[in-house]
Each structure stands twice: as C-alpha cells, then as structure tokens.
Design a protein around this motif. Structure first.
Motif, PDB file in Angstrom:
ATOM      1  N   THR A 165       0.837  -1.202   0.000  1.00 44.15           N
ATOM      2  CA  THR A 165       0.000   0.000   0.000  1.00 44.15           C
ATOM      3  C   THR A 165       0.864   1.242   0.000  1.00 44.15           C
ATOM      4  N   ARG A 166       1.987   1.172   0.718  1.00 49.13           N
ATOM      5  CA  ARG A 166       2.893   2.306   0.756  1.00 49.13           C
ATOM      6  C   ARG A 166       3.463   2.609  -0.630  1.00 49.13           C
ATOM      7  N   GLU A 167       3.807   1.547  -1.375  1.00 48.72           N
ATOM      8  CA  GLU A 167       4.307   1.757  -2.734  1.00 48.72           C
ATOM      9  C   GLU A 167       3.236   2.383  -3.615  1.00 48.72           C
ATOM     10  N   GLU A 168       2.008   1.873  -3.459  1.00 50.89           N
ATOM     11  CA  GLU A 168       0.910   2.453  -4.235  1.00 50.89           C
ATOM     12  C   GLU A 168       0.662   3.893  -3.816  1.00 50.89           C
ATOM     13  N   ALA A 169       0.766   4.136  -2.514  1.00 52.43           N
ATOM     14  CA  ALA A 169       0.565   5.502  -2.017  1.00 52.43           C
ATOM     15  C   ALA A 169       1.627   6.439  -2.583  1.00 52.43           C
ATOM     16  N   TYR A 170       2.870   5.932  -2.700  1.00 56.50           N
ATOM     17  CA  TYR A 170       3.929   6.759  -3.274  1.00 56.50           C
ATOM     18  C   TYR A 170       3.612   7.115  -4.726  1.00 56.50           C
ATOM     19  N   LYS A 171       3.153   6.114  -5.489  1.00 57.36           N
ATOM     20  CA  LYS A 171       2.822   6.376  -6.892  1.00 57.36           C
ATOM     21  C   LYS A 171       1.687   7.381  -7.005  1.00 57.36           C
ATOM     22  N   ILE A 172       0.651   7.177  -6.165  1.00 55.33           N
ATOM     23  CA  ILE A 172      -0.487   8.094  -6.199  1.00 55.33           C
ATOM     24  C   ILE A 172      -0.056   9.500  -5.794  1.00 55.33           C
ATOM     25  N   ALA A 173       0.764   9.561  -4.703  1.00 62.81           N
ATOM     26  CA  ALA A 173       1.229  10.863  -4.234  1.00 62.81           C
ATOM     27  C   ALA A 173       2.066  11.568  -5.304  1.00 62.81           C
ATOM     28  N   HIS A 174       2.885  10.784  -6.017  1.00 66.31           N
ATOM     29  CA  HIS A 174       3.728  11.361  -7.067  1.00 66.31           C
ATOM     30  C   HIS A 174       2.872  11.943  -8.184  1.00 66.31           C
ATOM     31  N   GLU A 175       1.872  11.164  -8.611  1.00 65.76           N
ATOM     32  CA  GLU A 175       0.988  11.636  -9.681  1.00 65.76           C
ATOM     33  C   GLU A 175       0.168  12.833  -9.230  1.00 65.76           C
ATOM     34  N   LYS A 176      -0.365  12.747  -7.992  1.00 69.28           N
ATOM     35  CA  LYS A 176      -1.174  13.855  -7.485  1.00 69.28           C
ATOM     36  C   LYS A 176      -0.334  15.115  -7.319  1.00 69.28           C
ATOM     37  N   THR A 177       0.933  14.932  -6.917  1.00 69.45           N
ATOM     38  CA  THR A 177       1.812  16.082  -6.761  1.00 69.45           C
ATOM     39  C   THR A 177       2.057  16.760  -8.102  1.00 69.45           C
ATOM     40  N   LYS A 178       2.265  15.941  -9.141  1.00 71.35           N
ATOM     41  CA  LYS A 178       2.459  16.495 -10.481  1.00 71.35           C
ATOM     42  C   LYS A 178       1.230  17.266 -10.923  1.00 71.35           C
ATOM     43  N   LEU A 179       0.041  16.671 -10.682  1.00 74.73           N
ATOM     44  CA  LEU A 179      -1.200  17.348 -11.055  1.00 74.73           C
ATOM     45  C   LEU A 179      -1.390  18.630 -10.253  1.00 74.73           C
ATOM     46  N   LEU A 180      -1.035  18.541  -8.945  1.00 69.87           N
ATOM     47  CA  LEU A 180      -1.184  19.707  -8.078  1.00 69.87           C
ATOM     48  C   LEU A 180      -0.277  20.844  -8.534  1.00 69.87           C
ATOM     49  N   VAL A 181       0.967  20.510  -8.868  1.00 79.02           N
ATOM     50  CA  VAL A 181       1.920  21.522  -9.335  1.00 79.02           C
ATOM     51  C   VAL A 181       1.419  22.157 -10.630  1.00 79.02           C
ATOM     52  N   ARG A 182       0.911  21.292 -11.534  1.00 71.44           N
ATOM     53  CA  ARG A 182       0.401  21.806 -12.805  1.00 71.44           C
ATOM     54  C   ARG A 182      -0.812  22.706 -12.577  1.00 71.44           C
ATOM     55  N   SER A 183      -1.731  22.243 -11.704  1.00 72.82           N
ATOM     56  CA  SER A 183      -2.936  23.031 -11.428  1.00 72.82           C
ATOM     57  C   SER A 183      -2.577  24.351 -10.763  1.00 72.82           C
ATOM     58  N   GLU A 184      -1.612  24.280  -9.832  1.00 74.39           N
ATOM     59  CA  GLU A 184      -1.196  25.503  -9.145  1.00 74.39           C
ATOM     60  C   GLU A 184      -0.605  26.499 -10.125  1.00 74.39           C
ATOM     61  N   ALA A 185       0.185  25.987 -11.087  1.00 75.26           N
ATOM     62  CA  ALA A 185       0.774  26.876 -12.090  1.00 75.26           C
ATOM     63  C   ALA A 185      -0.306  27.506 -12.956  1.00 75.26           C
ATOM     64  N   GLU A 186      -1.314  26.699 -13.339  1.00 77.97           N
ATOM     65  CA  GLU A 186      -2.404  27.225 -14.159  1.00 77.97           C
ATOM     66  C   GLU A 186      -3.197  28.271 -13.393  1.00 77.97           C
ATOM     67  N   ILE A 187      -3.503  27.972 -12.114  1.00 73.97           N
ATOM     68  CA  ILE A 187      -4.267  28.917 -11.301  1.00 73.97           C
ATOM     69  C   ILE A 187      -3.485  30.211 -11.099  1.00 73.97           C
ATOM     70  N   ARG A 188      -2.168  30.077 -10.865  1.00 67.63           N
ATOM     71  CA  ARG A 188      -1.352  31.275 -10.663  1.00 67.63           C
ATOM     72  C   ARG A 188      -1.288  32.105 -11.938  1.00 67.63           C
ATOM     73  N   THR A 189      -1.248  31.438 -13.096  1.00 69.52           N
ATOM     74  CA  THR A 189      -1.244  32.168 -14.367  1.00 69.52           C
ATOM     75  C   THR A 189      -2.551  32.933 -14.548  1.00 69.52           C
ATOM     76  N   ILE A 190      -3.666  32.241 -14.253  1.00 67.35           N
ATOM     77  CA  ILE A 190      -4.974  32.900 -14.351  1.00 67.35           C
ATOM     78  C   ILE A 190      -5.055  34.062 -13.370  1.00 67.35           C
ATOM     79  N   PHE A 191      -4.569  33.829 -12.160  1.00 69.72           N
ATOM     80  CA  PHE A 191      -4.594  34.853 -11.111  1.00 69.72           C
ATOM     81  C   PHE A 191      -3.837  36.105 -11.550  1.00 69.72           C
ATOM     82  N   GLN A 192      -2.674  35.899 -12.160  1.00 72.34           N
ATOM     83  CA  GLN A 192      -1.836  37.037 -12.533  1.00 72.34           C
ATOM     84  C   GLN A 192      -2.356  37.757 -13.775  1.00 72.34           C
ATOM     85  N   THR A 193      -3.052  37.057 -14.662  1.00 72.82           N
ATOM     86  CA  THR A 193      -3.499  37.668 -15.915  1.00 72.82           C
ATOM     87  C   THR A 193      -4.935  38.195 -15.852  1.00 72.82           C
TER      88      THR A 193
END
Length: 366
Positions: A165-193
């Motif tokens: 489960t820990r290995e699966e959690a790591y994979k999920i966390a890695h993917e979610k982190t990538k999505l979170l970083v991407r979403s945060e970048a998109e939101i920050r771009t929208i926020f600034q523009t």
C-alpha cells in the motif's frame, strides 16, 4: 499522533496503543489497534530523523479489530488453553485487548509473557483449568511458541500489505503532486493575468498576495505592497463626492472587523504620482476552520476609471443635446414620455407639465 511520530523515528511500521472504534455498536468489537507505516520520497536517504522528516510524504495505516484478528489467528484450535492480551505491561481492564474466554476469571494454570512487537510492548497471559495430558505444563512453551509464530505471520502479512500500500501511495502521491503543481501553475497564471485587481490581506495587516492588475492600479510593485504592515493606510481614498474614506470605512477594514462581505464600493485611489484611479471594490472575509475569527480578506478591484470618463463625456453630450435639440417622445397613444429642455423652452411648458399629457396640447397651442 504519538504513534505516527514514533513510526517516523523508527522508519518502520509501528503499533498504536489500544484504541476503540466508536462506530462499532458492540463494545467487544470496538477494541483494537492501528498500524502506521511512514511513506518517504522514493530513493531518499533517511539515515537521520531530520532526513526522515524532510523526505516524509505521509502515512499508510490499517485499523485492526482485536477480536476479529485473534479469533481468526487461532481459529479456536486450542480448546483447553485460553489467553488474554494486554497493551503494555499492566494487566487490567483498561489495557486489555482481547480475552479468548472472559468467563474464566480464576485459572488454575497461568503463564505470563511480555514481548516487544513493532515498537509496542504486549503482555500475554495464557490460562487454563484443564490439562492437555497428564503433564500438560510441558507443552505450554510449545503452545506459546506456536502462538507467537502464528501471530508474527499474521502481522507480517499485515505489514507486507502495508508495504505494498505504501508503494501504491507513493505512486499516487507522485501523480497527485504532479497534477497539483500543474494546477497551481495554471491557477497562478490565471490569477496574474486577470483584469480585476486581487489583494489578499491577513488579519495582522500584511498583504500576502496581489496580482499584476492590483499592482497596476496602485502603481506599486509587489514588494512595495507586501513589505509593510497596513500599507493600505498610505493610500488616500475618496468617495465620488470628493470626501475622504476613513481607514475604518474602507471595505478591507470593515470585512476584517465585522466578518461581513462588502460589495461594489466605488472608491477613488490617489496614487503617488497624483493620479486618481477609480475602482469598484468588493471584500470577502476568509474565516478560520472553526469559523471563530477572520484570518484574511480577499479583495477584488475593478478599474472603472475609463468607464467613468466615458460616462462623464456621455453625460455632457446628453446635457448638450437636452439644452439645444428639440426632442419629444410619445407612446402609440400620443402620450408624452420624454422631452428635452429645448422642447420645454419652445413650448412654454415645464417637463412636469408635459410628461404624461397628450401631444395634442402642444399642437392646439400652436
């Protein structure tokens, strides 16, 4: 929380103290424990506690009912020997995890053992009133050993499952982190523009975030806006009639103090260069998790300076037309609905006398 901290320090799966699962209706089904295992970043070095904390992603855990686990563990194979399990070294009702035969309160034969199991001490009390054979006591060590082996195997399977489960959690966390970083970048771009200026101020009086539109409205850089406490007090703010907005009357302050949203407030902000920027401001209080106090205020500012200039020019044109162009409007029945000042002058009537009357009254006069 203490178990999670201990699990982090050990870097391994760790048992919690005795817990009660309150959603279970039967009291005997509530007793159990939780296994926590830390999840670290992949390939991270975790030799020290500082490294463990730095590379910690989170925890996986399993909640285990003691009755279910221990009944399945031995599957009622041993009829003559029963056992009690206690969390810790004190054998009392408060620490009891499981009792295979609660009605056996006074046993003729007992054997007590304490073991350290995955960061937790458990005490086992084997008890019996009947003998296995003539010399039953000689079999007790073998029974205890077999019990320990079975118990270790079961818990080993639990930890193996937690590891997967820990290995699966790591994979999920890695993917979610990538999505979170991407979403945060998109939101920050929208926020600034965004064309609207946005300011976030905390309860201590510091602006913690502002976008480019807000910086343009105030003619200041982000550093200038965020480096000082109560920087908004430096701005002269006026109403449409030219009177000053006192600090406590401004939307950001009222939302912070009252906890009530302020909407569509027209303000003129005097910049350092002397120019006045007219904005329509709204302030929304952001509350703490328990809604006990306002933690920050979210302010939106719409620049209406050009709109006000256009509106002013339009009003001038309308006034010019009204004073010099003979205009009247009527409905299908000939009732006057609108007239210009020029029309009133040439007709000899005031607007009040003309509005609502039939247009024939003017013709008859003529």
């Amino acid at each position: 929380k203490a178990t999670m901290e201990k699990s982090l320090e050990r870097g391994l799966g760790t048992l919690s103290p005795k817990v009660e699962f309150m959603l279970d209706t039967k009291s005997e089904d509530r007793v159990g424990f939780i296994v926590y295992a830390p999840v670290f970043k992949k390939d991270a070095i975790i030799d020290s506690n500082a490294q463990k904390r730095e590379n910690l992603i989170g925890y996986v855990f399993a909640a285990i009912r003691a009755k279910t686990l221990f009944e399945e563990l031995l599957d009622k194979r041993y009829i003559n020997i029963h056992y009690e399990i206690y969390d810790g070294i004190v054998m009392d009702a408060k620490s009891k995890l499981y009792d295979s035969k609660p009605e056996l309160t006074y046993a003729r034969y007992e054997s007590i053992r304490t073991i350290n199991l995955y960061g937790r001490e458990w005490t086992f009390n084997f008890k019996a009133n009947e003998v296995l054979y003539i010399h039953w006591s000689q079999y007790i060590p073998y029974v205890e050993a077999l019990f320990g082996i079975l118990f270790s195997v079961v818990l080993g399977r639990w930890f193996h499952a937690l590891h997967r489960t820990r290995e699966e959690a790591y994979k999920i966390a890695h993917e979610k982190t990538k999505l979170l970083v991407r979403s945060e970048a998109e939101i920050r771009t929208i926020f600034q523009t965004m064309h609207e200026g946005i300011i976030v101020q905390n309860a201590q009086g510091y602006i913690i975030e502002c976008n480019l539109a807000a910086q343009e409205i105030f003619g200041m850089s982000k550093t200038q806006m965020t480096e000082s406490k109560n920087v908004y007090l430096q701005w002269n703010v006026v109403r449409e009639d030219g009177t000053m907005f006192e600090p406590e009357e401004r939307p950001i302050y009222k939302a912070l103090c009252s906890g009530e949203a302020q909407a569509n407030i027209i303000m003129g902000i005097e910049r350092e260069d002397g120019k006045i920027t007219w904005v329509q401001a709204s302030a929304q209080p952001m509350f703490s998790d328990d809604f006990s106090h306002v933690e920050s205020v979210f302010v939106t500012l719409s620049d209406i300076t050009e709109y006000r200039k256009s509106k002013s020019k339009l009003e001038e044109y309308i006034a010019l037309i009204d004073a010099n162009i003979i205009i009247s409007s009527t409905d299908v029945d000939g009732v006057i609905t609108e007239v210009s000042e020029a029309f009133c002058k040439i007709s000899g009537y005031s607007k009040e006398e003309l509005l609502g009357k039939n247009h024939n009254m003017v013709r008859n006069q003529d």
